[in-house]
Scaffold this motif. Structure first.
Motif, PDB file in Angstrom:
ATOM      1  N   ASP A 240       0.868  -1.187   0.000  1.00 45.04           N
ATOM      2  CA  ASP A 240       0.000   0.000   0.000  1.00 45.04           C
ATOM      3  C   ASP A 240       0.894   1.223   0.000  1.00 45.04           C
ATOM      4  OD1 ASP A 240      -1.979   1.995   0.472  1.00 45.04           O
ATOM      5  OD2 ASP A 240      -3.201   0.519   1.547  1.00 45.04           O
ATOM      6  N   SER A 241       0.591   2.183  -0.865  1.00 39.78           N
ATOM      7  CA  SER A 241       1.416   3.401  -0.904  1.00 39.78           C
ATOM      8  C   SER A 241       1.100   4.337   0.260  1.00 39.78           C
ATOM      9  CB  SER A 241       1.226   4.133  -2.238  1.00 39.78           C
ATOM     10  OG  SER A 241      -0.092   4.637  -2.327  1.00 39.78           O
ATOM     11  N   VAL A 242      -0.023   4.114   0.942  1.00 42.57           N
ATOM     12  CA  VAL A 242      -0.317   4.916   2.148  1.00 42.57           C
ATOM     13  C   VAL A 242       0.500   4.331   3.293  1.00 42.57           C
ATOM     14  CG1 VAL A 242      -2.079   5.584   3.812  1.00 42.57           C
ATOM     15  CG2 VAL A 242      -2.603   5.598   1.364  1.00 42.57           C
ATOM     16  N   GLN A 243       1.493   5.079   3.745  1.00 42.53           N
ATOM     17  CA  GLN A 243       2.444   4.535   4.722  1.00 42.53           C
ATOM     18  C   GLN A 243       2.586   5.437   5.944  1.00 42.53           C
ATOM     19  OE1 GLN A 243       5.962   3.322   2.602  1.00 42.53           O
ATOM     20  NE2 GLN A 243       4.762   1.905   1.361  1.00 42.53           N
ATOM     21  N   ASP A 244       1.449   6.085   6.316  1.00 43.92           N
ATOM     22  CA  ASP A 244       1.500   6.993   7.465  1.00 43.92           C
ATOM     23  C   ASP A 244       1.057   6.318   8.756  1.00 43.92           C
ATOM     24  OD1 ASP A 244      -1.165   6.644   7.054  1.00 43.92           O
ATOM     25  OD2 ASP A 244      -1.622   8.737   6.584  1.00 43.92           O
ATOM     26  N   GLY A 245       0.924   4.987   8.715  1.00 38.04           N
ATOM     27  CA  GLY A 245       0.533   4.255   9.918  1.00 38.04           C
ATOM     28  C   GLY A 245      -0.974   4.117  10.075  1.00 38.04           C
ATOM     29  N   SER A 246      -1.753   4.729   9.174  1.00 44.16           N
ATOM     30  CA  SER A 246      -3.215   4.684   9.321  1.00 44.16           C
ATOM     31  C   SER A 246      -3.823   3.393   8.782  1.00 44.16           C
ATOM     32  CB  SER A 246      -3.853   5.887   8.620  1.00 44.16           C
ATOM     33  OG  SER A 246      -3.606   5.840   7.221  1.00 44.16           O
ATOM     34  N   VAL A 247      -3.094   2.678   7.913  1.00 44.48           N
ATOM     35  CA  VAL A 247      -3.629   1.438   7.333  1.00 44.48           C
ATOM     36  C   VAL A 247      -2.550   0.355   7.307  1.00 44.48           C
ATOM     37  CG1 VAL A 247      -5.302   2.631   5.853  1.00 44.48           C
ATOM     38  CG2 VAL A 247      -3.030   2.093   4.955  1.00 44.48           C
ATOM     39  N   ALA A 248      -3.004  -0.905   7.190  1.00 43.28           N
ATOM     40  CA  ALA A 248      -2.071  -2.036   7.074  1.00 43.28           C
ATOM     41  C   ALA A 248      -1.244  -1.877   5.807  1.00 43.28           C
ATOM     42  CB  ALA A 248      -2.854  -3.341   7.028  1.00 43.28           C
ATOM     43  N   LEU A 249       0.045  -2.175   5.908  1.00 48.36           N
ATOM     44  CA  LEU A 249       0.932  -2.072   4.739  1.00 48.36           C
ATOM     45  C   LEU A 249       0.924  -3.350   3.902  1.00 48.36           C
ATOM     46  CD1 LEU A 249       4.093  -0.408   6.333  1.00 48.36           C
ATOM     47  CD2 LEU A 249       2.342   0.669   4.908  1.00 48.36           C
ATOM     48  N   TYR A 250       0.855  -4.494   4.568  1.00 47.94           N
ATOM     49  CA  TYR A 250       0.911  -5.781   3.863  1.00 47.94           C
ATOM     50  C   TYR A 250       0.485  -6.891   4.816  1.00 47.94           C
ATOM     51  CZ  TYR A 250       5.393  -5.899   6.334  1.00 47.94           C
ATOM     52  OH  TYR A 250       6.356  -5.848   7.303  1.00 47.94           O
ATOM     53  N   THR A 251       0.318  -8.073   4.265  1.00 48.23           N
ATOM     54  CA  THR A 251      -0.086  -9.231   5.058  1.00 48.23           C
ATOM     55  C   THR A 251       0.835 -10.411   4.815  1.00 48.23           C
ATOM     56  OG1 THR A 251      -2.390  -8.599   4.755  1.00 48.23           O
ATOM     57  CG2 THR A 251      -1.987 -10.809   5.534  1.00 48.23           C
ATOM     58  N   PRO A 252       1.664 -10.796   5.792  1.00 45.98           N
ATOM     59  CA  PRO A 252       2.382 -12.061   5.659  1.00 45.98           C
ATOM     60  C   PRO A 252       1.364 -13.205   5.554  1.00 45.98           C
ATOM     61  CG  PRO A 252       3.318 -10.745   7.434  1.00 45.98           C
ATOM     62  CD  PRO A 252       2.030 -10.082   7.031  1.00 45.98           C
ATOM     63  N   HIS A 253       1.660 -14.191   4.725  1.00 45.24           N
ATOM     64  CA  HIS A 253       0.725 -15.306   4.574  1.00 45.24           C
ATOM     65  C   HIS A 253       1.471 -16.579   4.184  1.00 45.24           C
ATOM     66  CE1 HIS A 253       1.014 -13.238   0.673  1.00 45.24           C
ATOM     67  NE2 HIS A 253       0.905 -14.430   0.130  1.00 45.24           N
TER      68      HIS A 253
END
Ligand code: OGA
Ligand code: FE
Length: 280
Positions: A240-253
């Motif tokens: 995710d290009s939104v990287q201000d801490g407001s949303v999850a960046l990625y999901t390990p799976h």
């Protein structure tokens, strides 16, 4: 008599161990034809993890909060044996589903993997693949941005990259519910985004990609949905290009062998498509 609802299970999953000599970690994209093994220069440690079952609590998982979410919508296209057919018949409806769920303005599906578990067989070609119990994220920020440049016309890229963009996989069982070898996903809120992942070069014949491999951390909260059906799918956020801490960046799976799977369950078959997801 109905059985009590089981709320968690366990699985044994491989985690990243850095190369001892400090060199840059890499893994080959394709397995060797004779052994089915993908060469790599880093180690793996097998760990048992607890995996919470989100059945009945599906809505607690969302792309922005946990980094993954369950979607319910049957596929119109249900034959997944021919590569050209998949591209022609399944990519379009997958892009529409992603748009509907995310509110994105443009979705470009650019890749897919069909997996069929075949115990005793080896992954002998790029297209013959089985579930793998190795915790990972398909892309890093570097390879996510590189994907946009590789896939879209050069003149469109600067404008697209000015706005939010994401890389999301849509994972869906084929033919039968995925009771056998389900997918476990790590709640992003339990991940230390800097310390818990390591970028690893993914070496193709003609180019290099990059994935995140995941280090074991007992704080990780692993989750799954039991018996995902072909009428459902899992969205897995990889970037995710939104990287201000407001949303999850990625999901390990990772896939895992679930001790709760009935012994007569059909072998898992699934397709995952990879999507570039753009917003206005
Ligand atoms: C994926 C993935 C593993 C599996 O969809 O990105 O890693 O076993 N899937 O289906
Ligand atoms: Fe993956």
């Amino acid at each position: 008599m109905s059985l009590p609802t089981l709320t968690s299970t366990t699985g044994t999953v491989d985690f990243f161990v850095a190369p001892e000599d400090g060199s840059r970690a890499y893994q080959m994209r394709n397995a060797k034809l004779d052994t089915g093994v993908r060469d790599r220069n880093f180690g793996l440690e097998a760990r048992e993890i607890k995996i919470a079952n989100l059945r009945g609590n599906e809505s607690t998982a969302s792309l922005d909060k946990t980094g993954f979410q369950l979607v319910k919508q049957p596929a119109k296209h249900t034959s997944f044996t021919n590569e050209a057919d998949i591209k022609k018949g399944y990519y379009g409806e997958s892009a529409e589903l992603l748009k509907k769920v995310t509110g994105a303005s443009r979705v470009v599906i650019y890749d897919h993997t069909v997996r069929r578990r075949r115990p005793g067989e080896i992954d002998s070609s790029a297209s013959k693949r089985q579930p793998l119990s190795q915790a990972h994220v398909d892309q890093t920020p570097k390879s996510a941005t590189a994907a946009v440049h590789r896939i879209l016309p050069a003149e469109e890229v600067p404008e697209l990259l000015k706005h939010r963009f994401q890389l999301i996989n849509l994972w869906r069982p084929i033919n039968n519910p995925a009771s056998d070898w389900p997918l476990a996903l790590c709640d992003f809120r339990s991940v230390d985004p800097v310390a818990d992942v390591a970028p690893v070069a993914l070496v193709y014949d003609d180019r290099e990609g990059e994935t995140y491999q995941v280090k074991y951390n007992e704080k990780h909260k692993w989750k799954y949905f039991s018996n995902v059906t072909p009428e459902e799918g899992i969205l897995i956020k990889c970037y995710d290009s939104v990287q201000d801490g407001s949303v999850a960046l990625y999901t390990p799976h990772t896939a895992f062998s679930d001790p709760l799977t009935p012994t007569d369950a059909p072998l898992r078959e699934s397709i995952e498509v990879r999507a570039l997801v753009f917003y206005d």
